[in-house]
Design a protein around this motif. Structure first.
Motif: not given
Length: 116
Positions: A42, A102-103, A105
């Motif tokens: 990520a 925000t993200e 893996c």
């Protein structure tokens, strides 16, 4: 560095504070330094290292006998994060509940932040 007066950069749950205090007692460490580095699928990963000497540029957070130092370059990424310690049937470890992510893996080892 990036703090708000009267508000700690991160919070530490009682479970995490207990584990950090236990780690500090081992070999006389002054605490744990938390940071972020490039890596993982990520884009970024958390780092944790034993500290024998406090860097004057670190943000120091102390709760319930635990001391966490936040590396200067990580402070803006970690502000508002809750540090927890979880134990499950298959694994145990620190968890970062970070509102700036925000993200992440699928395995949870790496994260992505909003463009800053």
């Amino acid at each position: 560095m990036f703090g708000i007066p009267g508000k700690q950069a991160v919070t530490i749950t009682d479970r995490a504070a207990g584990q950090i205090a236990k780690l500090m007692a081992k070999d006389g460490h002054q605490g744990l330094r938390i940071g972020v580095k490039k890596g993982g699928c990520a884009g970024m990963e958390y780092t944790m290292d034993y500290v024998t000497e406090v860097d004057p540029n670190d943000e120091v957070v102390e709760e319930a006998g635990a001391r966490v130092m936040i590396a200067p370059m990580a402070q803006m990424f970690l502000f508002g994060t809750q540090i927890d310690y979880e134990v499950s049937l298959l694994e145990s470890g620190f968890r970062f509940n970070n509102p700036n992510v925000t993200e992440a893996c699928g395995c949870g080892e790496s994260i992505k932040f909003a463009d800053m």
